[in-house]
Scaffold this motif. Structure first.
Motif, mmCIF file in Angstrom:
data_model
loop_
_atom_site.group_PDB
_atom_site.id
_atom_site.type_symbol
_atom_site.label_atom_id
_atom_site.label_comp_id
_atom_site.label_asym_id
_atom_site.label_seq_id
_atom_site.Cartn_x
_atom_site.Cartn_y
_atom_site.Cartn_z
ATOM 1 N N UNK A 27 -0.196 -2.917 12.097
ATOM 2 C CA UNK A 27 -1.074 -2.871 10.861
ATOM 3 C C UNK A 27 -0.268 -2.796 9.563
ATOM 4 N N UNK A 28 -0.937 -3.067 8.530
ATOM 5 C CA UNK A 28 -0.238 -3.335 7.291
ATOM 6 C C UNK A 28 -1.483 -2.808 6.161
ATOM 7 N N UNK A 29 -0.824 -2.494 5.035
ATOM 8 C CA UNK A 29 -1.692 -1.898 4.030
ATOM 9 C C UNK A 29 -2.637 -2.913 3.494
ATOM 10 N N UNK A 30 -3.940 -2.508 2.959
ATOM 11 C CA UNK A 30 -4.908 -3.649 2.384
ATOM 12 C C UNK A 30 -4.578 -3.929 0.855
ATOM 13 N N UNK A 31 -3.806 -3.177 0.273
ATOM 14 C CA UNK A 31 -3.932 -3.342 -1.093
ATOM 15 C C UNK A 31 -3.060 -4.770 -1.409
ATOM 16 N N UNK A 32 -3.778 -5.574 -2.370
ATOM 17 C CA UNK A 32 -2.936 -6.823 -2.757
ATOM 18 C C UNK A 32 -1.766 -6.855 -3.542
ATOM 19 N N UNK A 33 -1.630 -5.552 -4.403
ATOM 20 C CA UNK A 33 -0.590 -5.335 -5.313
ATOM 21 C C UNK A 33 -0.122 -3.890 -5.033
ATOM 22 N N UNK A 34 1.156 -3.480 -5.688
ATOM 23 C CA UNK A 34 1.806 -2.229 -5.670
ATOM 24 C C UNK A 34 1.697 -1.647 -6.906
ATOM 25 N N UNK A 35 1.630 -0.319 -7.043
ATOM 26 C CA UNK A 35 1.636 0.178 -8.536
ATOM 27 C C UNK A 35 3.198 1.037 -8.428
ATOM 28 N N UNK A 36 4.041 0.761 -9.605
ATOM 29 C CA UNK A 36 5.293 1.495 -9.703
ATOM 30 C C UNK A 36 5.122 2.833 -9.753
ATOM 31 N N UNK A 37 5.600 3.797 -9.129
ATOM 32 C CA UNK A 37 5.823 5.322 -9.293
ATOM 33 C C UNK A 37 6.262 5.609 -10.645
ATOM 34 N N UNK A 38 7.137 4.931 -11.076
ATOM 35 C CA UNK A 38 7.793 5.354 -12.242
ATOM 36 C C UNK A 38 7.130 5.184 -13.686
ATOM 37 N N UNK A 39 6.643 3.982 -13.495
ATOM 38 C CA UNK A 39 5.832 3.625 -15.053
ATOM 39 C C UNK A 39 4.459 3.098 -14.829
ATOM 40 N N UNK A 40 3.886 3.016 -13.647
ATOM 41 C CA UNK A 40 2.392 2.716 -13.107
ATOM 42 C C UNK A 40 2.144 1.368 -13.267
ATOM 43 N N UNK A 41 3.269 0.490 -13.686
ATOM 44 C CA UNK A 41 2.886 -1.181 -13.759
ATOM 45 C C UNK A 41 2.700 -1.571 -12.348
ATOM 46 N N UNK A 42 1.506 -2.446 -12.426
ATOM 47 C CA UNK A 42 0.943 -3.182 -11.043
ATOM 48 C C UNK A 42 1.814 -4.202 -10.957
ATOM 49 N N UNK A 43 2.330 -4.584 -9.529
ATOM 50 C CA UNK A 43 3.032 -5.983 -9.117
ATOM 51 C C UNK A 43 2.600 -6.423 -8.001
ATOM 52 N N UNK A 44 2.590 -7.912 -8.086
ATOM 53 C CA UNK A 44 2.513 -8.453 -6.832
ATOM 54 C C UNK A 44 3.508 -9.201 -6.311
ATOM 55 N N UNK A 45 4.628 -9.017 -6.826
ATOM 56 C CA UNK A 45 5.935 -9.806 -6.549
ATOM 57 C C UNK A 45 6.670 -8.971 -5.370
ATOM 58 N N UNK A 46 6.572 -9.648 -4.343
ATOM 59 C CA UNK A 46 7.117 -9.158 -3.082
ATOM 60 C C UNK A 46 8.601 -9.175 -3.177
ATOM 61 N N UNK A 47 9.087 -8.187 -2.902
ATOM 62 C CA UNK A 47 10.815 -8.414 -2.709
ATOM 63 C C UNK A 47 11.274 -8.356 -1.225
ATOM 64 N N UNK A 48 10.462 -7.345 -0.406
ATOM 65 C CA UNK A 48 11.009 -7.616 0.874
ATOM 66 C C UNK A 48 9.789 -6.954 1.848
ATOM 67 N N UNK A 49 10.161 -6.468 2.920
ATOM 68 C CA UNK A 49 9.269 -5.963 3.792
ATOM 69 C C UNK A 49 9.910 -5.173 5.103
ATOM 70 N N UNK A 50 9.629 -4.130 5.461
ATOM 71 C CA UNK A 50 10.130 -3.389 6.388
ATOM 72 C C UNK A 50 9.019 -2.603 7.345
ATOM 73 N N UNK A 51 9.240 -2.196 8.545
ATOM 74 C CA UNK A 51 8.497 -1.288 9.358
ATOM 75 C C UNK A 51 8.664 0.011 9.438
#
Length: 149
Positions: A27-51
């Motif tokens: 499975x994977x998460x549905x969200x198209x982007x993530x939100x930085x826990x530090x500043x709250x800024x949304x990002x779609x730039x994927x750095x890497x993936x892990x399981x």
């Protein structure tokens, strides 16, 4: 094997791996982007993936492990000190958890009814194994009911 599963925030993969004594549900998460826990800024730039491989409620008398694909994102806010962050499935898992919230709650309720050793034995038969100490720790995390007035 095609198993319909309803898991919040997630998209279940098409093929579930059936092993001799357990299932692995991709499975994977549905969200198209993530939100930085530090500043709250949304990002779609994927750095890497892990399981991550948390345990979940059993399916058809088989232990179930989720193979959750987690993405790490770049934080593009130049004022933020955090450069990367991982998406967090908060309703499904606690941070760094090895079991889903719903599995932990089920194990805690069995422990509340049967105690540590008895709960551990019953959970093994229910294909939700946990040690006596884990069962007791989960019971202590249950919310206490309000005292009658």
């Amino acid at each position: 094997m095609d198993i319909p599963l309803a898991i919040p925030e997630c998209r279940v993969g098409r093929f579930v791996e059936q092993h001799e004594d357990h299932l692995v549900v991709p499975m994977r998460l549905d969200a198209a982007s993530g939100r930085c826990p530090e500043c709250g800024h949304a990002s779609r730039s994927v750095h890497s993936r892990y399981h991550r491989y948390p345990a979940d409620l059993p399916v058809s008398a088989l232990q179930t492990k989720l193979r959750l694909e987690v993405r790490r994102f770049y934080c593009r806010n130049p004022a933020c000190q955090r450069r990367t962050f991982a998406e967090a499935p908060m309703t499904l898992l606690a941070p760094r958890a090895r079991r889903t919230r719903r599995l932990g709650e089920a194990q805690a309720r069995v422990g509340l009814a049967c105690g540590g050793a008895g709960g551990a034995r019953l959970l093994a038969h229910l294909h939700m194994p946990a040690s006596r100490a884990t069962v007791l720790r989960l019971v202590t995390r249950l919310p206490m009911p309000d005292a009658p007035a």
